[in-house]
Design an enzyme around this catalytic site. Structure first.
Site: not given
Length: 319
Positions: A12, A15, A17-18, A141, A171, A213
């Site tokens: 990943g 994406g 975070v990557g 999920y 995130v 959140r």
């Protein structure tokens, strides 16, 4: 010249975070003995065991950060719970088993606070993951992600492997999924504010705006991922989050985005839309025991940077 002793494969890798990990490594957080390999779905279909094993045999990683997953916002989850379950179960089993078979020393997988029981006490902590069913809106999920924790314990007890997981709160940051229909709440709001400003119309926020959140900036999370990879040796997961005192409502988040993008229009709340879970307040006490001095980017500063990135990269980011 320092010898490379760690080959770190990031699934990943293109994406949210990557890309953040790639940036902090490039900006000086990488170490001379580390080689970083960022892969995406173009490099291998991780739902295929043969393609996953071939990927591992090709790159021969010593360490893995496992980010790849089928992800989406509230309404996409509600529509496709079975798809989220099946796809993520296949991906996770293939990655962890290929890591075991090819001798990977350590795997750090990425979970989510949505895996926690819907009916629980707050703040939630790492001991409470399996204490009851997750929220019905994204059970597919959530259960698939929970099973990573089960597998990590299995690989540790049966094979002595250092497989662990982190649990970030919500995130956000550059390279997020800004799709209004299928993305998460903050990037979706950023896109909506951008469009509302362009058309001089009101901003419609789905739901009441009251749910709360804890948002973590992707670049902060990336720095914490590096610490977990190098220093954290527990099999038990660790929550990576800002403090409970930094929790914000969806309305406050929308107002912060409006301020960052200099949107002067009206905010309208569409209460016919679902709010999802009211709150998922997580304790970062365990993280603070390890890293008492870690500095998180202030929320409004991180929002401003993310809005600026989205505006500059609008042509690609909106897709």
């Amino acid at each position: 010249m320092t010898e490379v002793t760690k080959r770190i494969l990031v699934t990943g890798g293109t994406g949210l975070v990557g890309k953040a990990i790639e940036k902090v490594v490039a900006d000086g957080e990488g170490q001379p003995d580390e080689e970083w390999i960022f892969v995406s779905s173009r490099d291998a279909d991780l739902t295929s065991s043969s393609e996953t094993k071939a990927l591992f045999e090709r790159h021969k990683p010593t360490h893995v950060i496992h980010l790849a997953a089928m992800v989406g916002g509230l309404f996409k989850n509600i529509r496709s719970n079975l798809d989220f379950w099946r796809t993520n179960i296949h991906i996770n089993d293939n990655v962890l088993h290929s890591a075991y078979e090819t001798g990977v020393q350590k795997v750090v997988s990425c979970l989510s606070t949505c895996i926690f029981p819907d009916k629980t006490t707050y703040p939630i902590d790492e001991t409470m993951i399996h204490n009851g069913p997750p929220h019905s809106s994204n059970f597919g999920y959530s259960y698939a992600k929970r099973m990573i924790d089960v597998q990590n314990r299995g690989y540790s007890e049966q094979h002595g492997r250092r497989f662990t997981a982190v649990i970030p709160t919500n995130v956000f940051g550059p390279h997020d999924n800004f799709n209004i229909e299928d993305g998460h709440v903050l990037p979706g709001l950023i896109h909506k504010v951008y469009l509302a400003k362009q058309s001089s119309s009101a901003l419609t926020v789905w739901g009441t705006g009251k749910p709360r959140r804890q948002f973590i900036y992707s670049l902060d999370l990336a720095r914490l991922f590096l610490w977990v990879l190098r220093e954290y040796d527990e099999v038990e997961p660790i929550i990576l989050s800002v403090g409970e005192e930094d929790e914000v409502s969806i309305q406050e988040a929308a107002e912060a985005i409006a301020e960052a993008m200099e949107f002067r229009g009206e905010l309208v709340f569409d209460t016919t839309k679902s709010d999802g879970q009211f709150k998922k307040t997580a304790s970062n006490a365990k993280l603070r025991r390890y890293l008492p001095g870690f500095q998180f980017t202030p929320f409004r500063k991180a929002v401003k940077e993310t809005c600026a990135w989205f505006t500059v990269n609008y042509a690609n980011a909106r897709k």
